[in-house]
Design a protein around this motif. Structure first.
Motif, PDB file in Angstrom:
ATOM      1  N   GLY A  45       0.791  -1.221   0.000  1.00 12.22           N
ATOM      2  CA  GLY A  45       0.000   0.000   0.000  1.00 12.22           C
ATOM      3  C   GLY A  45       0.820   1.266   0.000  1.00 12.22           C
ATOM      4  N   VAL A  46       2.122   1.146  -0.177  1.00  8.20           N
ATOM      5  CA  VAL A  46       3.004   2.314  -0.198  1.00  8.20           C
ATOM      6  C   VAL A  46       3.730   2.354  -1.535  1.00  8.20           C
ATOM      7  CG1 VAL A  46       4.986   3.443   0.880  1.00  8.20           C
ATOM      8  CG2 VAL A  46       3.313   2.239   2.308  1.00  8.20           C
ATOM      9  N   GLU A  47       3.612   3.456  -2.216  1.00  2.11           N
ATOM     10  CA  GLU A  47       4.370   3.647  -3.454  1.00  2.11           C
ATOM     11  C   GLU A  47       5.819   3.939  -3.083  1.00  2.11           C
ATOM     12  OE1 GLU A  47       4.183   6.370  -7.510  1.00  2.11           O
ATOM     13  OE2 GLU A  47       3.342   7.147  -5.646  1.00  2.11           O
ATOM     14  N   VAL A  48       6.754   3.252  -3.699  1.00  2.00           N
ATOM     15  CA  VAL A  48       8.169   3.420  -3.400  1.00  2.00           C
ATOM     16  C   VAL A  48       8.843   4.108  -4.581  1.00  2.00           C
ATOM     17  CG1 VAL A  48      10.338   2.293  -2.791  1.00  2.00           C
ATOM     18  CG2 VAL A  48       8.151   1.370  -1.952  1.00  2.00           C
ATOM     19  N   VAL A  49       9.501   5.217  -4.305  1.00  2.00           N
ATOM     20  CA  VAL A  49      10.220   5.962  -5.333  1.00  2.00           C
ATOM     21  C   VAL A  49      11.698   5.960  -4.977  1.00  2.00           C
ATOM     22  CG1 VAL A  49      10.497   8.194  -6.497  1.00  2.00           C
ATOM     23  CG2 VAL A  49       8.222   7.438  -5.775  1.00  2.00           C
ATOM     24  N   ASP A  50      12.489   5.290  -5.811  1.00  2.00           N
ATOM     25  CA  ASP A  50      13.938   5.215  -5.599  1.00  2.00           C
ATOM     26  C   ASP A  50      14.595   6.405  -6.300  1.00  2.00           C
ATOM     27  OD1 ASP A  50      16.623   4.649  -5.431  1.00  2.00           O
ATOM     28  OD2 ASP A  50      16.421   2.548  -6.063  1.00  2.00           O
ATOM     29  N   LEU A  51      15.239   7.276  -5.536  1.00  2.00           N
ATOM     30  CA  LEU A  51      15.837   8.486  -6.086  1.00  2.00           C
ATOM     31  C   LEU A  51      17.266   8.288  -6.561  1.00  2.00           C
ATOM     32  CD1 LEU A  51      14.363  11.157  -3.661  1.00  2.00           C
ATOM     33  CD2 LEU A  51      13.564  10.483  -5.936  1.00  2.00           C
TER      34      LEU A  51
END
Length: 408
Positions: free
Chosen positions: A70-76
């Protein structure tokens, strides 16, 4: 759905006002409903997000985003993150161009306040749509360079209806609108009658659109007595107080600002020891505008002197067509470090948390839990690169309230 930002090589939070240079290496940050919900080491991120329930998929995702639990993960990807810049001093609603003045100054012609009247003439002649188009272009510039909160002043019309128009247009793009009918006395106007107008009918017309009142307390503009009258009228109408002061020489602006409890006094180029002491003993922010000194060849303010004395310092662009036609807060940071004695950490703090203090905002300028999720992702592993690589477009992506605002 919440968003977890990972792959942050260096995170500046400004969450602790006393730790202006603190950063978190190998960090992660969780955003939920547009606010910062958690911040810490990347190794602790799994625990921080474990309790999140799954939710609907977002309509769009940033590059590299995935969804888990339920959490969108954005790898920077090993980039640095800082809070969105807070530009607490701009003059974005105007028409015309004064590049010839800049060129003349570069050959030795001194800067003078009277050039404002050229912009006044051009602005009066512009339509609402023309002013909106210029304003939209400048706001896009601000966003592209990492500014997520900004103030806009009136002051380029100097008639009752015209100042109301500028405030109304400014209010379409920001909540931080400043009434600056007291920019200069219009050419040919009776001075006393104009001050009366600024304090009475013009103030009443602008008041529904503005949060602040400001005055250019400087030689060639308004005297201390006139400035105090104008600021008190604005305060009595419910506006917060700001002051342009001590730009062209030592003068009464700083002492007036402190005496009236102004949120900020801006420029502060020429200060006496008494001015510095008064600022240090107050909660008035000294907002420094190094773009002006770059453009006018005046001496830069001594930020080191102010910081060492305990003064709260902000950096702002003063974006305007005459004395600082730049919207770049990264440039302000580079100039502050190179010319004004600030460390990179102090300059970043001044351009974010300091600007928020100058606007008396606690929801922006930092990335502590509960703050609005305004993030600037840099194409660099550290904020140091903002000064180390001046003029290079290092802003990779900008989020405001957790939503991407640049690039579009």
């Amino acid at each position: 759905m919440a968003t977890l930002f990972t792959g942050i090589a260096e995170l500046t939070t400004n969450a602790d006002a006393a730790a202006q240079t603190a950063t978190i290496a190998d960090a992660a940050l969780l955003v939920d409903e547009g606010r910062v919900a958690w911040v810490g080491a990347a190794s602790d991120a799994e625990t921080a997000t474990a309790a999140r329930d799954s939710g609907p998929s977002p309509t769009s995702r940033a590059a590299g985003a995935v969804s888990r639990s339920g959490v969108e993960v954005v790898d920077l990807g090993g980039r640095a993150v800082i809070p969105g810049f807070v530009d607490s001093h701009t003059h974005l609603v105007f028409a015309g161009d004064r590049a010839d003045e800049f060129e003349a100054r570069m050959t030795g012609v001194p800067y003078a306040a009277g050039g404002i009247r050229r912009t006044v003439a051009a602005t009066r002649a512009a339509t609402d749509d023309e002013l909106r188009a210029r304003l939209a272009a400048l706001v896009a510039e601000l966003h592209a360079q990492g500014t997520t909160t900004f103030e806009v002043k009136t002051g380029y019309d100097l008639t009752l209806d015209g100042e109301e128009r500028l405030a109304r247009l400014a209010a379409e793009v920001t909540d931080e609108v400043t009434y600056l009918g007291a920019h200069v006395v219009p050419e040919g106007a009776d001075r006393d009658a104009y001050v009366d107008l600024v304090c009475d009918a013009m103030l009443a017309a602008v008041r529904p659109h503005a949060r602040w009142v400001d005055v250019f307390c400087e030689r060639g503009a308004f005297t201390e007595t006139e400035s105090e009258r104008i600021l008190r009228a604005g305060a009595e109408a419910g506006l917060g107080v700001r002051v342009h002061g001590n730009q062209l020489g030592e003068g009464p602006g700083v002492q007036l600002a402190v005496r009236l409890g102004a949120a900020s006094v801006d420029h502060c180029t020429h200060l006496t020891d008494a001015d510095v002491a008064a600022l240090a003993a107050s909660d008035t922010v000294a907002t420094l505008l190094p773009g002006v000194e770059f453009s006018t060849r005046q001496p830069y303010p001594d930020a080191r002197r102010l910081i060492d004395a305990g003064v709260t310092v902000a950096l702002a662009s003063d974006c305007n067509p005459g004395s600082s036609f730049t919207s770049s807060m990264p440039l302000m940071i580079a100039l502050a470090v190179r010319e004004m004695g600030m460390t990179v950490g102090e300059a970043v703090w001044a351009a974010t948390a300091g600007g928020a203090r100058a606007l008396r905002r606690s929801d922006v300028g930092h990335l502590g839990v509960g703050a609005r999720a305004d993030l600037v992702v840099l194409d660099a592993p550290s904020r140091r690169h903002l000064a180390y690589r001046p003029g290079v477009p290092l802003v990779h992506r900008v989020y405001r309230g957790g939503e991407v605002i640049s690039p579009r």
